[in-house]
Scaffold this active site. Structure first.
Site, mmCIF file in Angstrom:
data_model
loop_
_atom_site.group_PDB
_atom_site.id
_atom_site.type_symbol
_atom_site.label_atom_id
_atom_site.label_comp_id
_atom_site.label_asym_id
_atom_site.label_seq_id
_atom_site.Cartn_x
_atom_site.Cartn_y
_atom_site.Cartn_z
ATOM 1 N N HIS A 218 -0.900 0.589 15.873
ATOM 2 C CA HIS A 218 0.305 0.995 15.161
ATOM 3 C C HIS A 218 1.581 0.749 15.968
ATOM 4 O O HIS A 218 2.658 1.050 15.494
ATOM 5 C CB HIS A 218 0.250 2.484 14.806
ATOM 6 C CG HIS A 218 -0.705 2.818 13.705
ATOM 7 N ND1 HIS A 218 -2.046 2.555 13.776
ATOM 8 C CD2 HIS A 218 -0.513 3.393 12.493
ATOM 9 C CE1 HIS A 218 -2.636 2.961 12.659
ATOM 10 N NE2 HIS A 218 -1.731 3.465 11.868
ATOM 11 N N GLN B 256 2.007 -1.826 6.154
ATOM 12 C CA GLN B 256 2.339 -0.487 6.630
ATOM 13 C C GLN B 256 2.675 -0.435 8.117
ATOM 14 O O GLN B 256 3.584 0.268 8.532
ATOM 15 C CB GLN B 256 1.189 0.476 6.331
ATOM 16 C CG GLN B 256 1.126 0.905 4.885
ATOM 17 C CD GLN B 256 0.149 2.031 4.648
ATOM 18 O OE1 GLN B 256 -0.733 2.287 5.480
ATOM 19 N NE2 GLN B 256 0.291 2.709 3.536
ATOM 20 N N PHE B 257 1.916 -1.160 8.939
ATOM 21 C CA PHE B 257 2.162 -1.215 10.373
ATOM 22 C C PHE B 257 1.917 -2.645 10.864
ATOM 23 O O PHE B 257 1.070 -3.357 10.319
ATOM 24 C CB PHE B 257 1.225 -0.269 11.130
ATOM 25 C CG PHE B 257 1.519 1.194 10.923
ATOM 26 C CD1 PHE B 257 2.414 1.858 11.761
ATOM 27 C CD2 PHE B 257 0.889 1.897 9.916
ATOM 28 C CE1 PHE B 257 2.677 3.208 11.574
ATOM 29 C CE2 PHE B 257 1.151 3.252 9.730
ATOM 30 C CZ PHE B 257 2.045 3.909 10.557
ATOM 31 N N GLU C 23 -4.499 -6.389 2.986
ATOM 32 C CA GLU C 23 -3.325 -7.151 3.432
ATOM 33 C C GLU C 23 -3.430 -8.631 3.085
ATOM 34 O O GLU C 23 -2.414 -9.276 2.773
ATOM 35 C CB GLU C 23 -3.132 -6.970 4.938
ATOM 36 C CG GLU C 23 -2.587 -5.622 5.358
ATOM 37 C CD GLU C 23 -3.618 -4.505 5.366
ATOM 38 O OE1 GLU C 23 -3.222 -3.331 5.460
ATOM 39 O OE2 GLU C 23 -4.832 -4.827 5.273
ATOM 40 N N ILE D 298 -1.050 -6.642 10.276
ATOM 41 C CA ILE D 298 -0.501 -7.874 9.712
ATOM 42 C C ILE D 298 -1.424 -9.078 9.877
ATOM 43 O O ILE D 298 -1.275 -10.077 9.178
ATOM 44 C CB ILE D 298 0.869 -8.197 10.352
ATOM 45 C CG1 ILE D 298 1.651 -9.169 9.456
ATOM 46 C CG2 ILE D 298 0.697 -8.757 11.769
ATOM 47 C CD1 ILE D 298 3.089 -9.375 9.906
ATOM 48 N N PHE D 299 -2.392 -8.991 10.761
ATOM 49 C CA PHE D 299 -3.173 -10.182 11.102
ATOM 50 C C PHE D 299 -3.947 -10.787 9.925
ATOM 51 O O PHE D 299 -4.062 -12.013 9.845
ATOM 52 C CB PHE D 299 -4.091 -9.877 12.295
ATOM 53 C CG PHE D 299 -3.320 -9.382 13.481
ATOM 54 C CD1 PHE D 299 -2.472 -10.227 14.169
ATOM 55 C CD2 PHE D 299 -3.387 -8.052 13.877
ATOM 56 C CE1 PHE D 299 -1.720 -9.772 15.238
ATOM 57 C CE2 PHE D 299 -2.650 -7.586 14.946
ATOM 58 C CZ PHE D 299 -1.811 -8.452 15.632
ATOM 59 N N PRO D 300 -4.458 -10.008 8.982
ATOM 60 C CA PRO D 300 -5.093 -10.635 7.815
ATOM 61 C C PRO D 300 -4.136 -11.457 6.956
ATOM 62 O O PRO D 300 -4.590 -12.275 6.154
ATOM 63 C CB PRO D 300 -5.647 -9.435 7.029
ATOM 64 C CG PRO D 300 -5.815 -8.355 8.033
ATOM 65 C CD PRO D 300 -4.677 -8.545 8.986
ATOM 66 N N GLU E 221 0.837 -1.195 0.000
ATOM 67 C CA GLU E 221 0.000 0.000 0.000
ATOM 68 C C GLU E 221 0.879 1.254 0.000
ATOM 69 O O GLU E 221 1.704 1.437 0.895
ATOM 70 C CB GLU E 221 -0.906 -0.019 1.232
ATOM 71 C CG GLU E 221 -1.837 -1.232 1.260
ATOM 72 C CD GLU E 221 -2.402 -1.506 2.646
ATOM 73 O OE1 GLU E 221 -2.176 -0.680 3.564
ATOM 74 O OE2 GLU E 221 -3.071 -2.547 2.814
ATOM 75 N N LEU F 71 -5.859 -1.422 -0.380
ATOM 76 C CA LEU F 71 -5.725 -1.622 1.071
ATOM 77 C C LEU F 71 -6.294 -2.993 1.403
ATOM 78 O O LEU F 71 -7.432 -3.137 1.846
ATOM 79 C CB LEU F 71 -6.484 -0.527 1.825
ATOM 80 C CG LEU F 71 -6.049 0.916 1.522
ATOM 81 C CD1 LEU F 71 -6.876 1.898 2.336
ATOM 82 C CD2 LEU F 71 -4.576 1.110 1.802
#
Length: 327
Positions: free
Chosen positions: A130, A83-84, A61, A88-90, A30, A59
């Protein structure tokens, strides 16, 4: 010739260097193209290599991770950015169920040379989702390397090694030190070894073990302790999976005492794994219980409470004092 640069600049240099060397390296994520990334780690790469090698994605992930696995399985070397860390969980289904298992699942017929870059950790006054340090979630996964640099020069060499690695690497970048300091970095194309700890400082009285942004406070504590006559050995773990236990065991065999420092919550963290291994395999060398300086077992607070959550140099000094006084 070396140029002085920050960590985020060294990451950009490593990406540029490897893209020039290997035309199968592709960057995606992204805002990585037109905007050069939220932290500007990919600035200028779209202009240098074109839109087919630096891809701005939606957007999404889950899509970024799945697309990376597919690219890697078919001969490309994707370097994707999340990005943060909180986003990341997806990606976890693709990382755990596919990327980490592809070599084993296909009995070596396919492998997955992908890198997932993730800014993580607190200290920049970011809003919720974040500032997490959830490296232990991924260090638990067989087949997935977890690598965390702590300086510009190591970021450059380790990222080159991660891109060249035939298996998936989660490259976690401590954003608090993205621009904290600068050091000479030579664009020589030389990768640093993965799966190894780095002894940043030799010492005889106590071993301090840390990684990522907390290396800064750990070295500060070691400097202050040196003025008091305490000789600290400082170890940067760097690769959290697989962990180089042997370097740490050898250090503790020399010093007899150990403090582990990280900003992630204490329970079930990587520090607990290191502590358990030192106790299992190095107990007879220990002269005091292993001490840990960590974040709290709470959700990372908003920025007004951030300084109360993050370990600091004084916390490390207190832990070292208590460990040295144990008899």
């Amino acid at each position: 010739m070396s140029d002085t640069m920050t960590m985020v600049e060294a990451i950009n240099l490593a990406l540029r260097s490897e893209m020039q060397r290997d035309d199968t390296v592709v960057i995606l994520g992204e805002d990585v193209g037109v905007n050069g990334g939220v932290f500007r780690a990919t600035v200028g790469l779209r202009e240098a290599f074109g839109i087919k090698r630096v891809l701005d994605t939606p957007l999404a992930e889950t899509m970024i991770a799945g697309l990376s696995v597919g690219m890697a399985a078919q001969g490309l070397k994707p370097v994707a950015e999340i990005q943060f860390m909180g986003f990341i969980f997806p990606t976890m289904e693709h990382l755990i169920c596919h990327a980490a298992r592809l070599r084993h699942r296909t009995r070596g017929r396919l492998h997955c040379p992908m890198v997932l870059r993730v800014p993580f950790g607190g200290g920049i006054h970011a809003p919720e989702h974040h500032s997490e340090s959830t490296e232990a979630l991924f260090a638990h996964i067989p087949g997935l390397r977890v690598v965390i640099p702590s300086s510009p020069a190591r970021a450059y060499g380790l990222l080159l090694a991660a891109i060249r690695n035939p298996d998936p690497v989660l490259f976690m970048e401590p954003k608090r030190i993205y621009r904290l300091n600068a050091q000479p970095v030579e664009d020589n194309g030389k990768a640093l070894p993965l799966d190894s700890c780095y002894t940043l400082r030799e010492g005889n009285n106590i071993t301090l073990i840390s990684w990522g942004a907390m290396i800064k406070e750990t070295l500060e504590a070691a400097d202050q302790l040196a003025k008091q006559g305490v000789s600290c050995e400082v170890i940067d773990v760097v690769t959290l999976n697989p962990i180089d236990h042997q370097t740490m065991l050898a250090s503790v065999a020399k010093t007899g005492r150990c403090v582990i420092i990280h900003e992630a919550p204490k329970s079930c963290a990587v520090g607990a794994e290191i502590s358990a291994t030192l106790a299992e395999r190095g107990l007879l060398n220990l002269q005091a219980p292993i001490n840990r300086v960590t974040g709290y077992d709470t959700i990372m607070p908003y920025y007004r409470m951030e300084d109360h959550y993050l370990p600091n140099t004084a916390d490390i000094l207190d832990a070292v004092k208590a460990t040295l006084e144990f008899s």
